[in-house]
Design a protein around this motif. Structure first.
Motif, PDB file in Angstrom:
ATOM      1  N   ALA A  68       0.629  -1.091   0.163  1.00 47.70           N
ATOM      2  CA  ALA A  68      -0.152  -0.025   0.003  1.00 47.70           C
ATOM      3  C   ALA A  68       0.890   1.344  -0.055  1.00 47.70           C
ATOM      4  CB  ALA A  68      -0.873   0.065   1.217  1.00 47.70           C
ATOM      5  N   TRP A  93       0.144   4.214  -2.625  1.00 49.19           N
ATOM      6  CA  TRP A  93      -0.309   5.605  -2.103  1.00 49.19           C
ATOM      7  C   TRP A  93       0.661   6.777  -2.224  1.00 49.19           C
ATOM      8  CZ3 TRP A  93      -5.016   7.363  -1.889  1.00 49.19           C
ATOM      9  CH2 TRP A  93      -5.875   6.245  -1.610  1.00 49.19           C
ATOM     10  N   LEU A 121      -0.113   7.627  -6.020  1.00 44.70           N
ATOM     11  CA  LEU A 121      -1.330   8.389  -6.199  1.00 44.70           C
ATOM     12  C   LEU A 121      -1.227   9.708  -5.492  1.00 44.70           C
ATOM     13  CD1 LEU A 121      -3.918   5.782  -5.195  1.00 44.70           C
ATOM     14  CD2 LEU A 121      -2.934   6.575  -7.579  1.00 44.70           C
ATOM     15  N   THR A 122      -0.527   9.918  -4.435  1.00 38.96           N
ATOM     16  CA  THR A 122      -0.448  11.294  -3.789  1.00 38.96           C
ATOM     17  C   THR A 122       0.592  12.167  -4.523  1.00 38.96           C
ATOM     18  OG1 THR A 122       1.060  10.295  -2.083  1.00 38.96           O
ATOM     19  CG2 THR A 122      -1.303  10.398  -1.668  1.00 38.96           C
ATOM     20  N   VAL A 171     -11.439   2.852   0.167  1.00 35.40           N
ATOM     21  CA  VAL A 171     -10.072   3.765   0.359  1.00 35.40           C
ATOM     22  C   VAL A 171      -9.343   3.568   1.417  1.00 35.40           C
ATOM     23  CG1 VAL A 171      -9.308   6.104   0.458  1.00 35.40           C
ATOM     24  CG2 VAL A 171     -10.709   5.681  -1.412  1.00 35.40           C
ATOM     25  N   SER A 207      -7.648   0.263   1.594  1.00 40.71           N
ATOM     26  CA  SER A 207      -6.415   0.248   1.260  1.00 40.71           C
ATOM     27  C   SER A 207      -5.286   1.267   1.819  1.00 40.71           C
ATOM     28  CB  SER A 207      -6.604   0.676  -0.502  1.00 40.71           C
ATOM     29  OG  SER A 207      -5.096   0.961  -0.958  1.00 40.71           O
ATOM     30  N   LEU A 208      -5.611   2.495   2.419  1.00 36.68           N
ATOM     31  CA  LEU A 208      -5.023   3.290   2.721  1.00 36.68           C
ATOM     32  C   LEU A 208      -4.645   3.177   4.066  1.00 36.68           C
ATOM     33  CD1 LEU A 208      -3.449   6.093   2.085  1.00 36.68           C
ATOM     34  CD2 LEU A 208      -5.805   7.339   2.838  1.00 36.68           C
ATOM     35  N   ALA A 218      -0.985   1.830   4.953  1.00 40.65           N
ATOM     36  CA  ALA A 218       0.161   2.837   4.510  1.00 40.65           C
ATOM     37  C   ALA A 218       0.731   3.598   5.410  1.00 40.65           C
ATOM     38  CB  ALA A 218      -0.437   3.639   3.361  1.00 40.65           C
ATOM     39  N   LEU A 276       2.023   9.321   4.311  1.00 45.18           N
ATOM     40  CA  LEU A 276       1.260   9.033   3.059  1.00 45.18           C
ATOM     41  C   LEU A 276      -0.199   9.273   3.268  1.00 45.18           C
ATOM     42  CD1 LEU A 276       2.976   5.895   1.749  1.00 45.18           C
ATOM     43  CD2 LEU A 276       3.100   8.305   1.172  1.00 45.18           C
ATOM     44  N   GLN A 277      -0.800   8.778   4.488  1.00 46.42           N
ATOM     45  CA  GLN A 277      -2.212   9.056   4.710  1.00 46.42           C
ATOM     46  C   GLN A 277      -2.447  10.643   4.821  1.00 46.42           C
ATOM     47  OE1 GLN A 277      -2.730   6.868   8.183  1.00 46.42           O
ATOM     48  NE2 GLN A 277      -2.998   5.026   7.354  1.00 46.42           N
ATOM     49  N   ALA A 296      -2.733  11.936   1.450  1.00 46.52           N
ATOM     50  CA  ALA A 296      -3.985  11.444   0.754  1.00 46.52           C
ATOM     51  C   ALA A 296      -5.079  12.367   1.397  1.00 46.52           C
ATOM     52  CB  ALA A 296      -3.828  10.078   1.083  1.00 46.52           C
TER      53      ALA A 296
END
Length: 518
Positions: free
Chosen positions: A187, A191, A194-195, A466, A469-470, A473, A477-478, A481
């Motif tokens: 993860a 992420w 994605l971020t 979300v 998955s998140l 992490a 990263l959280q 996001a």
């Protein structure tokens, strides 16, 4: 006696309803006995003594053993880096509405015209042995076998793509694939990508939402993702985006349902497609386009060539072109589906492709991937042959098989003075336009998707998926996001932040939800 009759009838119904499970039985039923004498690959008949025993004999002199053993270790070709697992089938595209004033491609020539097609549907990330019901985008690729050669639409199950700068393709793939140290999906890498690339969130709102797992390939839509430049007989230019909408309706699986199905049948979607076609329940899609003129492109308040965004249907409604029907399963999966090779570079007169950089990069990457997997002559593999073109006339020669007739005795270079093939002259043909891509607006359409296209229940399931998955992490990263989701909409960011704080992977129901959604 009555009970026996009912049992026999049930058996017959089961055979009709499950052609995938009964394929090998049906082969036996349609053959009266062995279909022929067993031979080596060179055509020599195999003696009974060699086929049934190798003990106390010299292995090197047993040609059956040598032939099968040396072939076995070479039976796997390189797996696709992405889209490795797939279902596929064959059928036709039929024109139902005339768009010849927009595009001169022969496959759109007249109402009622049919063009053979091959289609392949594939999760993006999972390996060849992975699960059909994973939460993932799906590839939606269609090959049209036209008189002017093959035209390929290498699309997706989402109407947008994940990035608009092709340099990010290796980064995206590697971040989604397994961690090179642990060999596990991670993860943190997902992420991190994605971020760091917020334009990707638009597509992933659909993947983490209800559209992330199709109920069947028969219920999955397809989108060309690129805005194609097309021309008519007079050289007039327009731009189109392709849409394939399933006539059976768009249907998807919830997470719990997909997990249960996947635990029992990792090939669920592939099996469903094969069974449906085998039973005569042929899936079909309505094929439509959004049409833009040069003026539309110039005056649009968004970049119509940005593949991370959609073209609003409210401004540019769908114009039906035809129907695609899949009515034939592959006879041999490896020969016809695994070796089925697509490329955005496969264009035909009237369709010039997309002017965006992602399309340009895909023209290189797909072609190179096929060379690596299937060899320089992959176009000669029957499923990839432009068999409806009037005689294949190409100067490429030699290389790894199949070479077919290898060009026979014609000259092998161009230009030449010895009557070799010559190019056609199309004085009205225009060139693919060049575009200057502006700074993207990474969040506007994502906000519209969350606010206007998702119901209250869909938003809750999006948050749940979300968080699932998140949740594993790293904390930094959280935090990144949450900031991005808050830009998309304060409600979305707040609900995900609160869900992370509560350390739960289930929907967080905010009492101020209706306050945020306006």
């Amino acid at each position: 006696m009555l009970l026996l009759f009912v049992m026999l009838a049930a058996t017959v119904v089961a055979e009709i309803q499950d052609p995938a499970a009964e394929q090998i039985i049906k082969f036996k039923e349609k053959t009266s006995g062995p279909i022929g004498m067993m031979t080596t690959s060179a055509g020599a008949p195999v003696p009974h003594s060699e086929a049934l025993n190798t003990l106390n004999t010299r292995l090197l002199l047993n040609e059956y053993f040598m032939d099968t053993m040396t072939h076995l270790v070479r039976e796997r070709i390189p797996e696709r880096v992405v889209h490795a697992k797939a279902g596929g089938a064959f059928g036709y595209f039929e024109v139902t509405h005339d768009i010849s004033h927009i595009c001169k491609a022969k496959l759109f020539k007249q109402i009622g015209k049919k063009t053979p097609v091959a289609a392949r549907f594939s999760p993006v990330i999972v390996e060849r042995g992975g699960s059909d019901t994973s939460r993932d985008a799906r590839g939606y690729a269609v090959k049209f076998y036209t008189e002017d050669g093959n035209f390929d639409i290498v699309g997706f199950s989402t109407p947008m793509y994940v990035y608009n700068d092709p340099r990010l393709f290796p980064t995206f793939v590697r971040a989604q694939k397994k961690n090179p140290a642990t060999n596990l999906f991670d993860a943190n890498t997902v992420w991190d990508f994605l971020t760091l690339q917020p334009e990707s969130i638009h597509m992933f709102l659909l993947i983490f939402g209800d559209r992330g797992i199709p109920a069947s390939y028969r219920n999955m839509p397809g989108f060309g993702i690129h805005t194609y430049q097309v021309e008519n007989e007079h050289g007039d230019v327009n731009f189109v985006r392709f849409h394939f909408v399933p006539d059976a309706g768009i249907k998807n699986l919830r997470s719990e349902e997909a997990q249960k199905i996947g635990a029992e049948d990792a090939d669920y979607l592939t099996r469903d497609l094969y069974k449906a076609i085998g039973n005569g329940d042929f899936p079909s899609w309505t094929v439509s386009v959004q049409i833009l003129t040069f003026d539309d492109v110039k005056h649009a308040d968004f970049n119509v060539f940005d593949v991370t965004n959609t073209i609003p249907l409210s401004k540019f409604p769908l114009r039906q072109v035809g129907k695609m029907v899949l009515n034939k399963n592959a006879v041999n999966y490896f020969a016809e589906i695994e070796q089925l090779a697509f490329s955005p570079a496969n264009l035909v007169p009237g369709i010039l492709g997309g002017p965006d950089k992602v399309f340009e990069a895909r023209r290189l990457a797909y072609r190179d991937a096929q060379y690596y997997r299937l060899g320089a002559n992959f176009h000669n593999i029957p499923v990839n042959c432009p068999f409806r073109a009037q005689g294949l006339q190409v100067y490429n020669r030699d290389g790894r098989a199949p070479v077919l007739d290898n060009g026979k005795d014609i000259p092998n270079y161009f230009p030449n003075s010895f009557n070799g093939p010559v190019p056609y002259d199309d004085k009205k043909r225009v060139q693919l336009i060049e575009i200057l891509e502006p700074e993207p607006n990474n969040f506007r359409q994502a906000t519209e998707l969350y606010v206007n296209e998702m119901t209250t229940e869909e938003r809750s399931r999006l948050v749940e998926n979300v968080l699932y998955s998140l949740g594993s992490a790293a904390s930094f990263l959280q935090e990144r996001a949450v900031k991005i989701f808050s830009i998309i909409h304060p409600d979305l960011g707040y609900r995900i932040e609160q869900g992370l704080r509560s350390n739960k992977t289930k929907p967080y129901h905010d009492i101020t939800y209706n306050h945020y959604i306006v």
